[in-house]
Structures are given as structure tokens and as C-alpha cells.
Design a protein around this motif. Structure first.
Motif: not given
Length: 188
Positions: A44-51
Motif C-alpha cells: 500500500e505504501k509503495g515500498i518497492a518503488k521507494m527502495f
């Protein structure tokens, strides 16, 4: 039975999480395992895009375990004197990182970060980074040598990769999962 594939808590392939989620939240041996909740929040937070980089950790020939004993041996310590992160040349170029420069490796949870030297190499593929797990004595860029009792500090100190890895653990064996996560690497 054939094991069921489950995506890691911090999966780079968020498209696979719905089909292959991690184990449901539960309590095993009095330990809460909230991996499913953490995995859903990461999507939901889009962690894969940020990291966007997969960070894996592993062993160096020169050291054993956490390295406390082998980093205290001057003959072994001289073989690998600094903690580092291996990064692919293409990933390094995109980030303005040169070989031997200081970088921050940022982990996906709790504002985790480690300051280490970059080793730009083809030994890791694009989108992947590697750090050894034998170092300690630094925390988020600060040298903690002054906290060691006199005469007990090792010859070599460095950041602990386990401080930037993730929450997850295997509910079957109860072993933590500090060996792989997502990260971002930026010039220091």
C-alpha cells in the motif's frame, strides 16, 4: 509436500503478492508474526518503488559469524579493512556513485540506514546489492569505538547490515530473516 511459494515481506514484485502472500498473521511459540500485515502495508505504501534495489547479505572468506573475533585478529583484519556494499555499475551510475566513495544504504523500515564504502562491481546484477554480515561497532554512520572497554575493541569496525534488514522471520523454524530485503543507495 512441495513447499508453497511465498513472496518476501518486502517484495520487489508487488504484482505477485496477491497470488503468493506470506504466512497469515499468527502467534507461534509466544511470538507474534505480523509478516502479512507488514507485507500488505508495504504494498500500500509503495515500498518497492521507494527502495528499488534487492539487498542481500552474506559471508566473506576472511571473517566468520559476526566477525567480532576475526576482526580482532590483526592478520585477518588486514585482509578486509572496511565495510562495503557491492553495487552494479549501472545502478551506481544512475545514482552518481563512484567506486570507493561513501554511500548511505537505506533500509525499508524504521528509517534504517548504514554508511559504508561503495564497491562498484559486475559481481552483482543490476537491481541487486550485497553487503557482508561480519561488521559491527558503527551505527548509522557513527563510530562507537569509544563505547568498547579499553583494549577490547577490534581492529576493524563497520556498520552492521542486520540493522537495515527486515522484521520477517520463518514461523516454522523461528529463525529471523536478516539476509534479504529492499534498499535504496544514495551518495553520502
Amino acid at each position: 509436500p512441495v513447499p508453497t511459494h511465498r513472496e518476501p515481506i518486502y517484495s520487489p514484485r508487488v504484482d505477485l503478492v496477491a497470488k503468493y502472500p506470506t504466512y497469515p498473521d499468527a502467534t507461534q511459540f509466544r511470538l507474534p508474526n505480523i509478516g502479512f500485515s507488514v507485507q500488505q502495508a508495504a504494498v500500500e505504501k509503495g515500498i518497492a518503488k521507494m527502495f528499488p534495489l534487492i539487498l542481500t547479505s552474506g559471508r566473506l572468506v576472511e571473517y566468520e559469524g559476526g566477525g567480532e573475533e576475526t576482526r580482532s585478529n590483526r592478520w585477518l583484519a588486514e585482509l578486509q579493512q572496511e565495510m562495503f556494499v557491492e553495487i552494479n555499475p549501472a545502478d551506481a551510475s544512475e545514482r552518481g556513485i563512484g567506486d570507493g566513495t561513501w554511500v548511505w544504504v537505506n533500509g525499508a523500515e524504521n528509517n534504517a540506514k548504514a554508511r559504508v564504502k561503495a564497491l562498484v562491481t559486475e559481481r552483482v546484477g543490476r537491481g541487486v546489492a550485497f553487503m557482508p554480515f561480519h561488521f559491527g561497532g558503527w551505527f548509522q554512520g557513527k563510530d562507537l569505538r569509544a563505547h568498547y572497554p579499553q583494549g577490547t575493541d577490534p581492529y576493524v569496525l563497520g556498520e552492521s547490515v542486520n540493522s537495515i534488514t527486515t522484521y520477517g522471520y520463518d514461523p516454522v523454524t523461528g529463525m529471523q530473516e536478516p539476509k534479504c530485503t529492499l534498499c535504496q543507495i544514495v551518495a553520502a
